[in-house]
Design a protein around this motif. Sequence first.
Motif, mmCIF file in Angstrom:
data_model
loop_
_atom_site.group_PDB
_atom_site.id
_atom_site.type_symbol
_atom_site.label_atom_id
_atom_site.label_comp_id
_atom_site.label_asym_id
_atom_site.label_seq_id
_atom_site.Cartn_x
_atom_site.Cartn_y
_atom_site.Cartn_z
ATOM 1 N N TYR A 106 -1.322 20.957 15.263
ATOM 2 C CA TYR A 106 -1.373 20.025 16.391
ATOM 3 C C TYR A 106 -0.901 18.646 15.946
ATOM 4 O O TYR A 106 -0.823 18.355 14.758
ATOM 5 C CB TYR A 106 -2.781 19.943 16.979
ATOM 6 C CG TYR A 106 -3.836 19.435 16.027
ATOM 7 C CD1 TYR A 106 -4.257 18.110 16.069
ATOM 8 C CD2 TYR A 106 -4.419 20.283 15.087
ATOM 9 C CE1 TYR A 106 -5.233 17.643 15.208
ATOM 10 C CE2 TYR A 106 -5.400 19.822 14.215
ATOM 11 C CZ TYR A 106 -5.794 18.506 14.277
ATOM 12 O OH TYR A 106 -6.757 18.045 13.426
ATOM 13 N N LYS A 107 -0.596 17.810 16.942
ATOM 14 C CA LYS A 107 -0.164 16.441 16.674
ATOM 15 C C LYS A 107 -1.326 15.479 16.875
ATOM 16 O O LYS A 107 -2.133 15.636 17.780
ATOM 17 C CB LYS A 107 0.979 16.041 17.617
ATOM 18 C CG LYS A 107 2.254 16.765 17.352
ATOM 19 C CD LYS A 107 3.357 16.295 18.288
ATOM 20 C CE LYS A 107 4.618 17.090 18.032
ATOM 21 N NZ LYS A 107 5.706 16.708 18.922
ATOM 22 N N LEU A 108 -1.380 14.478 16.008
ATOM 23 C CA LEU A 108 -2.326 13.371 16.122
ATOM 24 C C LEU A 108 -1.577 12.156 16.639
ATOM 25 O O LEU A 108 -0.347 12.155 16.673
ATOM 26 C CB LEU A 108 -2.910 13.038 14.742
ATOM 27 C CG LEU A 108 -3.728 14.120 14.059
ATOM 28 C CD1 LEU A 108 -3.888 13.798 12.586
ATOM 29 C CD2 LEU A 108 -5.084 14.227 14.723
ATOM 30 N N GLU A 109 -2.319 11.090 16.958
ATOM 31 C CA GLU A 109 -1.651 9.865 17.388
ATOM 32 C C GLU A 109 -0.878 9.230 16.246
ATOM 33 O O GLU A 109 -0.022 8.392 16.455
ATOM 34 C CB GLU A 109 -2.641 8.876 18.009
ATOM 35 C CG GLU A 109 -3.684 8.338 17.055
ATOM 36 C CD GLU A 109 -4.945 9.178 16.936
ATOM 37 O OE1 GLU A 109 -5.977 8.618 16.569
ATOM 38 O OE2 GLU A 109 -4.913 10.410 17.180
ATOM 39 N N TYR A 110 -1.158 9.663 15.005
ATOM 40 C CA TYR A 110 -0.487 9.082 13.840
ATOM 41 C C TYR A 110 -0.012 10.135 12.842
ATOM 42 O O TYR A 110 0.071 9.877 11.660
ATOM 43 C CB TYR A 110 -1.398 8.058 13.144
ATOM 44 C CG TYR A 110 -2.802 8.562 12.904
ATOM 45 C CD1 TYR A 110 -3.111 9.306 11.767
ATOM 46 C CD2 TYR A 110 -3.819 8.319 13.818
ATOM 47 C CE1 TYR A 110 -4.395 9.790 11.557
ATOM 48 C CE2 TYR A 110 -5.100 8.787 13.611
ATOM 49 C CZ TYR A 110 -5.376 9.519 12.466
ATOM 50 O OH TYR A 110 -6.651 9.991 12.263
ATOM 51 N N GLY A 111 0.292 11.360 13.298
ATOM 52 C CA GLY A 111 0.795 12.405 12.402
ATOM 53 C C GLY A 111 0.538 13.787 12.952
ATOM 54 O O GLY A 111 0.404 13.977 14.156
ATOM 55 N N THR A 112 0.481 14.759 12.057
ATOM 56 C CA THR A 112 0.204 16.144 12.434
ATOM 57 C C THR A 112 -0.910 16.690 11.544
ATOM 58 O O THR A 112 -1.183 16.156 10.476
ATOM 59 C CB THR A 112 1.449 17.041 12.280
ATOM 60 O OG1 THR A 112 1.870 17.028 10.913
ATOM 61 C CG2 THR A 112 2.575 16.584 13.183
ATOM 62 N N ASP A 113 -1.530 17.783 12.000
ATOM 63 C CA ASP A 113 -2.578 18.418 11.221
ATOM 64 C C ASP A 113 -2.711 19.865 11.673
ATOM 65 O O ASP A 113 -1.928 20.333 12.514
ATOM 66 C CB ASP A 113 -3.909 17.679 11.377
ATOM 67 C CG ASP A 113 -4.740 17.706 10.105
ATOM 68 O OD1 ASP A 113 -4.566 18.633 9.279
ATOM 69 O OD2 ASP A 113 -5.568 16.803 9.929
ATOM 70 N N CYS A 114 -3.704 20.555 11.172
ATOM 71 C CA CYS A 114 -3.914 21.962 11.473
ATOM 72 C C CYS A 114 -5.404 22.251 11.389
ATOM 73 O O CYS A 114 -6.108 21.646 10.578
ATOM 74 C CB CYS A 114 -3.139 22.808 10.453
ATOM 75 S SG CYS A 114 -3.241 24.588 10.726
ATOM 76 N N LEU A 115 -5.892 23.163 12.211
ATOM 77 C CA LEU A 115 -7.266 23.646 12.146
ATOM 78 C C LEU A 115 -7.247 25.127 11.799
ATOM 79 O O LEU A 115 -6.350 25.858 12.241
ATOM 80 C CB LEU A 115 -7.982 23.474 13.486
ATOM 81 C CG LEU A 115 -8.337 22.074 13.927
ATOM 82 C CD1 LEU A 115 -8.959 22.116 15.323
ATOM 83 C CD2 LEU A 115 -9.285 21.411 12.944
ATOM 84 N N GLU A 116 -8.241 25.564 11.036
ATOM 85 C CA GLU A 116 -8.383 26.976 10.703
ATOM 86 C C GLU A 116 -9.813 27.424 10.975
ATOM 87 O O GLU A 116 -10.754 26.633 10.927
ATOM 88 C CB GLU A 116 -8.037 27.219 9.236
ATOM 89 C CG GLU A 116 -6.579 26.989 8.930
ATOM 90 C CD GLU A 116 -6.180 27.316 7.510
ATOM 91 O OE1 GLU A 116 -4.977 27.481 7.273
ATOM 92 O OE2 GLU A 116 -7.066 27.401 6.612
ATOM 93 N N MET A 117 -9.936 28.742 11.226
ATOM 94 C CA MET A 117 -11.227 29.351 11.513
ATOM 95 C C MET A 117 -11.205 30.750 10.908
ATOM 96 O O MET A 117 -10.153 31.398 10.864
ATOM 97 C CB MET A 117 -11.416 29.418 13.026
ATOM 98 C CG MET A 117 -12.635 30.172 13.495
ATOM 99 S SD MET A 117 -12.777 30.199 15.313
ATOM 100 C CE MET A 117 -11.470 31.340 15.756
ATOM 101 N N HIS A 118 -12.356 31.219 10.447
ATOM 102 C CA HIS A 118 -12.427 32.581 9.932
ATOM 103 C C HIS A 118 -12.115 33.595 11.032
ATOM 104 O O HIS A 118 -12.581 33.447 12.172
ATOM 105 C CB HIS A 118 -13.823 32.890 9.386
ATOM 106 C CG HIS A 118 -14.038 32.395 8.002
ATOM 107 N ND1 HIS A 118 -15.057 31.563 7.675
ATOM 108 C CD2 HIS A 118 -13.354 32.622 6.845
ATOM 109 C CE1 HIS A 118 -15.015 31.291 6.382
ATOM 110 N NE2 HIS A 118 -13.978 31.911 5.858
ATOM 111 N N VAL A 119 -11.349 34.596 10.675
ATOM 112 C CA VAL A 119 -11.085 35.712 11.584
ATOM 113 C C VAL A 119 -12.430 36.382 11.893
ATOM 114 O O VAL A 119 -13.237 36.620 10.997
ATOM 115 C CB VAL A 119 -10.103 36.730 10.936
ATOM 116 C CG1 VAL A 119 -10.019 38.002 11.760
ATOM 117 C CG2 VAL A 119 -8.735 36.101 10.757
ATOM 118 N N GLY A 120 -12.694 36.632 13.172
ATOM 119 C CA GLY A 120 -13.913 37.308 13.582
ATOM 120 C C GLY A 120 -15.124 36.409 13.767
ATOM 121 O O GLY A 120 -16.199 36.884 14.133
#
Length: 151
Positions: A106-120
């Motif tokens: 995803y985009k932030l107001e000042y860059g980009t980032d990513c979120l992760e979550m465990h499968v299941g």
Amino acid sequence: MFAEENGLHGDPRIKAISDAIRVIPHFPIPGIMFQDITTLLLDPKAFRYTVDIFVDRYRDKKISVVAGVEARGFIFGSPIALAIGAKFVPLRKPRKLPGEVISEAYKLEYGTDCLEMHVGAVQPGERVLIVDDLVATGGTLSAAIKLLGKT
């Protein structure tokens, strides 16, 4: 605005919470008015009020999962999950979770980032409350919704 929309107008807890949040101009970049909740965490009464308001609102909403966005969403999400009898699922920055994960950039107001979550971690049909400390552009919240929708 939040107080009026949620029937909390005149609630003294809102003033205590608001007073406990420090605003830091131009952090992390010029033009951003950062709402620093670390000062709220130093005030046990304001911290308790914050959690209590969420618990009051969501206790009877059949929430089965509280998803906390790293890292401040963990601080508020965990006690809310315990209080309403839901499981807590951390939504983390890349490469922080062991095992198999799914991710959403995803985009932030000042860059980009990513979120992760465990499968299941979240099952289809579970009702989820997403907790983070603030909404700026909505990018993180949108990514969290998309990530949780991949289950």
